[in-house]
Scaffold this motif. Structure first.
Motif, PDB file in Angstrom:
ATOM      1  N   THR A  23       1.114  -0.882   0.024  1.00  0.00           N
ATOM      2  CA  THR A  23       0.263   0.244   0.150  1.00  0.00           C
ATOM      3  C   THR A  23       0.864   1.863  -0.123  1.00  0.00           C
ATOM      4  OG1 THR A  23      -0.093  -0.093   2.479  1.00  0.00           O
ATOM      5  CG2 THR A  23      -1.899  -1.584   0.978  1.00  0.00           C
ATOM      6  N   ASP A  24       0.477   2.223  -0.728  1.00  0.00           N
ATOM      7  CA  ASP A  24       1.190   3.430  -0.687  1.00  0.00           C
ATOM      8  C   ASP A  24       1.301   4.523   0.979  1.00  0.00           C
ATOM      9  OD1 ASP A  24       2.199   3.494  -3.067  1.00  0.00           O
ATOM     10  OD2 ASP A  24       0.428   4.222  -4.626  1.00  0.00           O
ATOM     11  N   GLY A  25       1.410   5.109   0.769  1.00  0.00           N
ATOM     12  CA  GLY A  25       2.203   5.395   2.048  1.00  0.00           C
ATOM     13  C   GLY A  25       2.400   4.962   3.334  1.00  0.00           C
ATOM     14  N   TYR A  26       1.718   5.943   4.494  1.00  0.00           N
ATOM     15  CA  TYR A  26       1.871   4.835   5.275  1.00  0.00           C
ATOM     16  C   TYR A  26       0.315   3.881   5.332  1.00  0.00           C
ATOM     17  CZ  TYR A  26       4.857   8.510   7.510  1.00  0.00           C
ATOM     18  OH  TYR A  26       5.628   9.310   7.360  1.00  0.00           O
ATOM     19  N   TYR A  27       0.485   2.695   6.418  1.00  0.00           N
ATOM     20  CA  TYR A  27       0.447   1.484   6.987  1.00  0.00           C
ATOM     21  C   TYR A  27       0.401   1.219   8.330  1.00  0.00           C
ATOM     22  CZ  TYR A  27      -1.542  -3.216   6.906  1.00  0.00           C
ATOM     23  OH  TYR A  27      -2.281  -4.220   7.096  1.00  0.00           O
ATOM     24  N   LEU A  28      -1.169   1.048   9.118  1.00  0.00           N
ATOM     25  CA  LEU A  28      -0.203   1.074  10.855  1.00  0.00           C
ATOM     26  C   LEU A  28      -2.065   0.168  10.644  1.00  0.00           C
ATOM     27  CD1 LEU A  28       0.506   4.519  12.007  1.00  0.00           C
ATOM     28  CD2 LEU A  28       1.498   2.839  11.982  1.00  0.00           C
ATOM     29  N   LYS A  29      -1.408  -0.699  11.759  1.00  0.00           N
ATOM     30  CA  LYS A  29      -2.843  -1.655  12.340  1.00  0.00           C
ATOM     31  C   LYS A  29      -2.368  -2.355  13.174  1.00  0.00           C
ATOM     32  CE  LYS A  29      -4.212  -5.046   8.798  1.00  0.00           C
ATOM     33  NZ  LYS A  29      -4.399  -6.081   8.015  1.00  0.00           N
ATOM     34  N   GLY A  30      -3.097  -2.426  14.440  1.00  0.00           N
ATOM     35  CA  GLY A  30      -3.272  -3.014  15.989  1.00  0.00           C
ATOM     36  C   GLY A  30      -4.483  -4.746  15.721  1.00  0.00           C
ATOM     37  N   ASN A  31      -3.783  -5.469  16.425  1.00  0.00           N
ATOM     38  CA  ASN A  31      -4.465  -6.688  16.572  1.00  0.00           C
ATOM     39  C   ASN A  31      -4.941  -7.542  17.937  1.00  0.00           C
ATOM     40  OD1 ASN A  31      -6.583  -8.764  15.912  1.00  0.00           O
ATOM     41  ND2 ASN A  31      -5.506 -10.321  14.931  1.00  0.00           N
ATOM     42  N   TYR A  32      -5.826  -7.338  18.462  1.00  0.00           N
ATOM     43  CA  TYR A  32      -5.796  -8.167  19.332  1.00  0.00           C
ATOM     44  C   TYR A  32      -6.635  -9.129  19.870  1.00  0.00           C
ATOM     45  CZ  TYR A  32      -7.216  -8.361  24.600  1.00  0.00           C
ATOM     46  OH  TYR A  32      -6.961  -9.750  25.709  1.00  0.00           O
ATOM     47  N   SER A  33      -6.416 -10.231  20.263  1.00  0.00           N
ATOM     48  CA  SER A  33      -7.232 -11.738  20.252  1.00  0.00           C
ATOM     49  C   SER A  33      -6.769 -12.099  21.450  1.00  0.00           C
ATOM     50  CB  SER A  33      -6.563 -12.293  18.623  1.00  0.00           C
ATOM     51  OG  SER A  33      -6.923 -13.541  19.132  1.00  0.00           O
ATOM     52  N   THR A  34      -8.464 -12.844  21.899  1.00  0.00           N
ATOM     53  CA  THR A  34      -8.535 -13.351  23.454  1.00  0.00           C
ATOM     54  C   THR A  34      -9.193 -14.758  22.989  1.00  0.00           C
ATOM     55  OG1 THR A  34      -8.356 -13.528  25.722  1.00  0.00           O
ATOM     56  CG2 THR A  34     -10.141 -12.075  24.260  1.00  0.00           C
ATOM     57  N   GLN A  35      -8.784 -15.656  23.414  1.00  0.00           N
ATOM     58  CA  GLN A  35     -10.028 -17.006  23.918  1.00  0.00           C
ATOM     59  C   GLN A  35     -10.188 -17.227  25.175  1.00  0.00           C
ATOM     60  OE1 GLN A  35      -8.345 -19.631  20.721  1.00  0.00           O
ATOM     61  NE2 GLN A  35      -6.579 -17.743  20.745  1.00  0.00           N
ATOM     62  N   TRP A  36     -11.371 -17.889  24.916  1.00  0.00           N
ATOM     63  CA  TRP A  36     -11.495 -18.674  26.571  1.00  0.00           C
ATOM     64  C   TRP A  36     -12.230 -17.737  27.604  1.00  0.00           C
ATOM     65  CZ3 TRP A  36      -6.703 -22.843  26.378  1.00  0.00           C
ATOM     66  CH2 TRP A  36      -7.212 -23.598  25.111  1.00  0.00           C
ATOM     67  N   GLN A  37     -12.644 -16.665  26.883  1.00  0.00           N
ATOM     68  CA  GLN A  37     -12.971 -15.523  28.716  1.00  0.00           C
ATOM     69  C   GLN A  37     -13.232 -16.566  29.424  1.00  0.00           C
ATOM     70  OE1 GLN A  37     -11.011 -12.863  26.455  1.00  0.00           O
ATOM     71  NE2 GLN A  37     -12.447 -12.276  28.195  1.00  0.00           N
ATOM     72  N   GLY A  38     -12.723 -15.598  30.413  1.00  0.00           N
ATOM     73  CA  GLY A  38     -13.599 -16.392  32.383  1.00  0.00           C
ATOM     74  C   GLY A  38     -11.878 -17.559  32.572  1.00  0.00           C
ATOM     75  N   PHE A  39     -11.064 -17.529  31.475  1.00  0.00           N
ATOM     76  CA  PHE A  39     -10.538 -18.882  32.328  1.00  0.00           C
ATOM     77  C   PHE A  39      -9.120 -18.244  32.318  1.00  0.00           C
ATOM     78  CE2 PHE A  39     -13.526 -21.578  30.058  1.00  0.00           C
ATOM     79  CZ  PHE A  39     -13.379 -22.311  30.681  1.00  0.00           C
ATOM     80  N   GLU A  40      -8.588 -18.557  33.138  1.00  0.00           N
ATOM     81  CA  GLU A  40      -6.601 -17.987  33.451  1.00  0.00           C
ATOM     82  C   GLU A  40      -5.926 -18.620  32.381  1.00  0.00           C
ATOM     83  OE1 GLU A  40      -4.526 -17.977  37.504  1.00  0.00           O
ATOM     84  OE2 GLU A  40      -6.372 -18.392  37.754  1.00  0.00           O
ATOM     85  N   GLU A  41      -5.252 -17.941  32.414  1.00  0.00           N
ATOM     86  CA  GLU A  41      -4.032 -17.879  31.560  1.00  0.00           C
ATOM     87  C   GLU A  41      -4.300 -18.007  30.168  1.00  0.00           C
ATOM     88  OE1 GLU A  41      -1.435 -20.305  33.550  1.00  0.00           O
ATOM     89  OE2 GLU A  41      -0.723 -18.262  35.514  1.00  0.00           O
ATOM     90  N   SER A  42      -5.703 -17.251  29.427  1.00  0.00           N
ATOM     91  CA  SER A  42      -6.459 -17.983  28.398  1.00  0.00           C
ATOM     92  C   SER A  42      -4.937 -17.394  27.392  1.00  0.00           C
ATOM     93  CB  SER A  42      -7.789 -17.864  29.032  1.00  0.00           C
ATOM     94  OG  SER A  42      -7.783 -16.291  28.432  1.00  0.00           O
ATOM     95  N   PRO A  43      -5.568 -17.937  26.332  1.00  0.00           N
ATOM     96  CA  PRO A  43      -4.815 -17.343  24.979  1.00  0.00           C
ATOM     97  C   PRO A  43      -5.166 -15.607  24.433  1.00  0.00           C
ATOM     98  CG  PRO A  43      -5.327 -18.986  24.638  1.00  0.00           C
ATOM     99  CD  PRO A  43      -6.300 -19.392  25.786  1.00  0.00           C
TER     100      PRO A  43
END
Length: 180
Positions: A23-43
């Motif tokens: 892509t031309d110019g600047y390109y910025l992207k952030g991503n947050y993913s979580t799994q197994w909500q409510g479980f301690e030390e989940s991915p």
């Protein structure tokens, strides 16, 4: 743990450094993913990618940072990516890219429930190691399609103990892909 390989569209630079500058110019992207909500030390995974295609349109540079945690395992990748765009005519582009960086890997067995603590892999409560990352790739693209080939890390990526037994082998940045 590790970045899901099915998320290519969400993190193309992580997989192929020649994507930098598509892509031309600047390109910025952030991503947050979580799994197994409510479980301690989940991915959970956080990813930041950014790149810039310079004004001459032939060179691009970027950064990618991946932080991935799952239970006792923690992965942190920091990579610089560079690409040369070789062809840009008739709506067709070809780029070659390289990446260089470092992978920091930590395992903390202190909070783990271990069936047989006498196994050699658990002789230390904390295993920490940093490894260099070096990868390359090609990317052929147009407005409607793309094709690429890459090797995100060409270097050795296993972690050994004091007497050279493999404790853990990183498959790219992940010990095993996981489903969403």
């Amino acid at each position: 743990s590790g970045l899901q390989l099915t998320e290519y569209y969400l993190s193309p630079i992580q997989h192929n450094p020649s994507y930098v500058g598509v892509t031309d110019g600047y390109y910025l992207k952030g991503n947050y993913s979580t799994q197994w909500q409510g479980f301690e030390e989940s991915p959970n995974t956080q990813l930041f990618e950014g790149h810039y295609k310079f004004n001459n349109k032939n060179f691009a540079a970027g950064l990618s940072i991946l932080n991935d945690e799952f239970g006792s395992f923690k992965n942190l990748n920091f990579e610089a990516n560079f690409a040369v765009h070789l062809l840009a005519s008739n709506g067709l582009g070809l780029s070659f890219g390289i990446k260089a960086g470092v992978n920091s890997f930590d395992v903390n067995f202190l909070n783990s429930i271990i069936y047989d603590p006498s196994e050699y892999v658990f002789n230390k409560n904390i295993v920490s190691n940093s490894k260099p990352v070096f990868g390359s790739g090609f990317y052929l693209y147009s407005r409607n399609w793309f094709a690429g080939i890459s090797s995100p890390n060409l270097l050795s990526n296993s972690i050994n103990d004091d007497i050279d037994r493999v404790i853990f082998c990183l498959l790219y940045t992940s010990p095993s892909p996981r489903d969403s």
